[in-house]
Design a protein around this motif. Structure first.
Motif, short mmCIF file in Angstrom:
data_model
loop_
_atom_site.label_atom_id
_atom_site.label_comp_id
_atom_site.label_asym_id
_atom_site.label_seq_id
_atom_site.Cartn_x
_atom_site.Cartn_y
_atom_site.Cartn_z
N ASP A 8 0.87 -1.17 0.00
CA ASP A 8 0.00 0.00 0.00
C ASP A 8 0.92 1.23 0.00
O ASP A 8 1.45 1.59 1.04
CB ASP A 8 -0.81 -0.05 1.31
N PHE A 9 1.15 1.84 -1.16
CA PHE A 9 2.15 2.91 -1.26
C PHE A 9 1.69 4.20 -0.59
O PHE A 9 0.55 4.62 -0.78
CB PHE A 9 2.47 3.20 -2.73
N GLN A 10 2.60 4.84 0.14
CA GLN A 10 2.36 6.17 0.71
C GLN A 10 2.93 7.20 -0.26
O GLN A 10 3.76 6.85 -1.10
CB GLN A 10 3.06 6.27 2.06
N PRO A 11 2.52 8.48 -0.13
CA PRO A 11 3.07 9.49 -1.03
C PRO A 11 4.61 9.48 -0.95
O PRO A 11 5.18 9.57 0.12
CB PRO A 11 2.49 10.80 -0.48
N ALA A 12 5.25 9.31 -2.12
CA ALA A 12 6.69 9.09 -2.16
C ALA A 12 7.35 10.09 -3.09
O ALA A 12 6.77 10.52 -4.08
CB ALA A 12 6.98 7.68 -2.64
N SER A 13 8.60 10.47 -2.78
CA SER A 13 9.32 11.33 -3.71
C SER A 13 10.38 10.55 -4.49
O SER A 13 10.74 10.93 -5.60
CB SER A 13 9.94 12.53 -3.00
N VAL A 14 10.91 9.47 -3.89
CA VAL A 14 11.89 8.65 -4.59
C VAL A 14 11.49 7.19 -4.44
O VAL A 14 11.18 6.74 -3.33
CB VAL A 14 13.32 8.86 -4.00
N VAL A 15 11.46 6.47 -5.56
CA VAL A 15 11.25 5.03 -5.51
C VAL A 15 12.42 4.39 -6.26
O VAL A 15 12.68 4.72 -7.42
CB VAL A 15 9.92 4.62 -6.16
N ALA A 16 13.15 3.51 -5.58
CA ALA A 16 14.26 2.80 -6.22
C ALA A 16 13.87 1.35 -6.45
O ALA A 16 13.39 0.68 -5.53
CB ALA A 16 15.50 2.86 -5.33
N LEU A 17 14.00 0.92 -7.70
CA LEU A 17 13.85 -0.50 -8.06
C LEU A 17 15.20 -0.89 -8.62
O LEU A 17 15.45 -0.73 -9.83
CB LEU A 17 12.76 -0.66 -9.12
N ASN A 18 16.12 -1.32 -7.76
CA ASN A 18 17.49 -1.59 -8.20
C ASN A 18 17.67 -3.09 -8.46
O ASN A 18 17.93 -3.86 -7.54
CB ASN A 18 18.48 -1.10 -7.12
N PHE A 19 17.50 -3.48 -9.71
CA PHE A 19 17.61 -4.88 -10.14
C PHE A 19 16.55 -5.76 -9.48
O PHE A 19 16.82 -6.91 -9.13
CB PHE A 19 19.04 -5.41 -9.87
N THR A 20 15.35 -5.22 -9.34
CA THR A 20 14.23 -5.97 -8.75
C THR A 20 13.14 -6.26 -9.77
O THR A 20 12.58 -7.37 -9.78
CB THR A 20 13.63 -5.14 -7.58
N LEU A 21 12.83 -5.30 -10.66
CA LEU A 21 11.70 -5.49 -11.58
C LEU A 21 11.90 -6.75 -12.45
O LEU A 21 10.94 -7.43 -12.78
CB LEU A 21 11.54 -4.25 -12.49
N GLN A 22 13.16 -7.05 -12.78
CA GLN A 22 13.46 -8.22 -13.63
C GLN A 22 13.05 -9.54 -12.97
O GLN A 22 12.93 -10.55 -13.65
CB GLN A 22 14.96 -8.23 -13.97
N PHE A 23 12.82 -9.54 -11.65
CA PHE A 23 12.37 -10.74 -10.95
C PHE A 23 10.84 -10.77 -10.77
O PHE A 23 10.31 -11.72 -10.20
CB PHE A 23 13.05 -10.85 -9.58
N ILE A 24 10.16 -9.71 -11.20
CA ILE A 24 8.69 -9.67 -11.10
C ILE A 24 8.12 -10.29 -12.39
O ILE A 24 8.64 -10.03 -13.49
CB ILE A 24 8.22 -8.19 -10.97
N ALA A 25 7.05 -11.08 -12.25
CA ALA A 25 6.45 -11.71 -13.44
C ALA A 25 6.13 -10.63 -14.47
O ALA A 25 5.55 -9.58 -14.12
CB ALA A 25 5.19 -12.45 -13.02
N PRO A 26 6.52 -10.85 -15.75
CA PRO A 26 6.34 -9.80 -16.76
C PRO A 26 4.91 -9.24 -16.83
O PRO A 26 4.73 -8.03 -16.99
CB PRO A 26 6.73 -10.51 -18.06
N ASP A 27 3.89 -10.10 -16.63
CA ASP A 27 2.52 -9.59 -16.75
C ASP A 27 2.07 -8.76 -15.54
O ASP A 27 0.96 -8.24 -15.53
CB ASP A 27 1.54 -10.75 -17.04
N GLN A 28 2.93 -8.66 -14.53
CA GLN A 28 2.60 -7.85 -13.34
C GLN A 28 3.32 -6.50 -13.36
O GLN A 28 3.12 -5.67 -12.47
CB GLN A 28 3.04 -8.57 -12.06
N ARG A 29 4.24 -6.34 -14.32
CA ARG A 29 5.16 -5.19 -14.23
C ARG A 29 4.46 -3.85 -14.46
O ARG A 29 4.72 -2.89 -13.74
CB ARG A 29 6.34 -5.38 -15.22
N THR A 30 3.56 -3.78 -15.46
CA THR A 30 2.91 -2.50 -15.75
C THR A 30 2.05 -2.05 -14.57
O THR A 30 2.07 -0.87 -14.18
CB THR A 30 2.03 -2.58 -17.02
#
Ligand SMILES: C[S@@+](CC[C@H](N)C(=O)[O-])C[C@H]1O[C@@H](n2cnc3c(N)ncnc32)[C@H](O)[C@@H]1O
Ligand SMILES: O=C(O)C(=O)C[C@]1(C(=O)O)C=C[C@@H](O)C=C1
Length: 247
Positions: free
Chosen positions: A127-149
């Motif tokens: 549940d995301f809170q209002p954020a100014s910086v979000v880092a995805l450092n070599f993580t998205l590649q491990f998320i199922a492709p159909d969940q990425r968008t």
């Protein structure tokens, strides 16, 4: 950080299991990621520098797929904006446990660091809170492709004006010759860092079912589809890159 060398794939395995962020990986992770990802130390340190430019007062900085908290530590070294706090999230219990120990170590060595919370959980259910910086450092590649968008859309919706997503990924390339060249050069990088042919081959089979890299074009299209207005690559070393995506 642990100095234990990565020898996880040094002996022949009858069957190479799928790669998982378990206790064995946690023990060698700092060595593994530095010897496997060209430019990793530069990316992590500069992620802190970049974050300091985008951090907005009284907002959250997310480190998603935080592993041992290398990015969280860089955020805390560089960001001085009033009222910011870091939320690090990872779904590997072994990573989270060790990450908390390392951050306690950072707390005992430095004063006036940003407060940090480490959550053991799935970033897809966050549940995301209002954020100014979000880092995805070599993580998205491990998320199922159909969940990425969907994940990127939720991140986009949580981003404050003036903030940014910083996305680092291993890349694949649509041009076959470019793909083959940069893949060979990445193998040369691993060899130069002391990995044997066997280690390189077994690691490749371990990650091929669990880590699905996209091309730069796919990343750009997906980020724009998720509602980001601008995508700016700021780093590439061989087949590893990092992008700034603006809301
Ligand atoms: C390659 S590591 C990230 C490295 C780390 N960001 C750094 O810079 O040192 C990927 C991490 O993402 C985590 N991860 C993968 N899928 C996840 C998910 N759905 N939710 C939370 N964490 C996830 C893994 O447990 C692993 O620790
Ligand atoms: O592509 C490879 O061969 C890798 O080892 C890359 C990679 C990554 O990009 O996260 C894969 C798993 C480990 O976490 C460390 C590095």
């Amino acid at each position: 950080m642990s100095k234990e060398p990565d020898r996880l794939f040094a002996q022949p395995l009858a069957q190479v299991p799928d790669f998982a962020f378990n206790e064995d990986v946690v023990r060698v992770f700092p060595d593994m990621i530095k010897r496997s990802v060209p430019g990793y130390p530069t990316i992590v340190e500069n992620l802190g520098v970049l974050a300091a430019q985008f951090a907005q007062p009284n907002s959250v900085l997310y480190d998603l797929g935080s592993s041992l908290g290398a990015v969280t530590q860089a955020l805390r070294r560089h960001v001085r904006t009033d009222g910011c706090r870091v939320i690090a999230v990872d779904n590997s219990a072994a990573m989270v446990e060790r990450c908390r120990e390392y951050l306690n170590g950072q707390d005992s060595m430095f004063q006036e660091l940003l407060p940090v919370e480490v959550i053991e959980g799935d970033i897809l259910a966050l549940d995301f809170q209002p954020a100014s910086v979000v880092a995805l450092n070599f993580t998205l590649q491990f998320i199922a492709p159909d969940q990425r968008t969907a994940l990127l859309s939720r991140i986009r919706q949580s981003l404050l004006p003036g903030g940014a997503l910083i996305l680092s990924e291993k890349l694949r390339f649509n041009d076959a010759e470019e793909h083959a060249l940069l893949t060979d050069l990445h193998v040369a990088f691993k060899r130069a860092n002391g990995y044997s042919e066997l280690e390189i081959a077994q690691k490749r089979s371990a990650i091929e079912n669990v880590m699905k890299p996209d091309s730069l074009e796919e990343h750009r299209e997906r980020l724009l589809a998720a509602g980001f207005s601008k995508v700016v690559p700021w780093f590439q070393c061989l087949n590893f890159a990092s992008l700034i995506a603006l809301p």
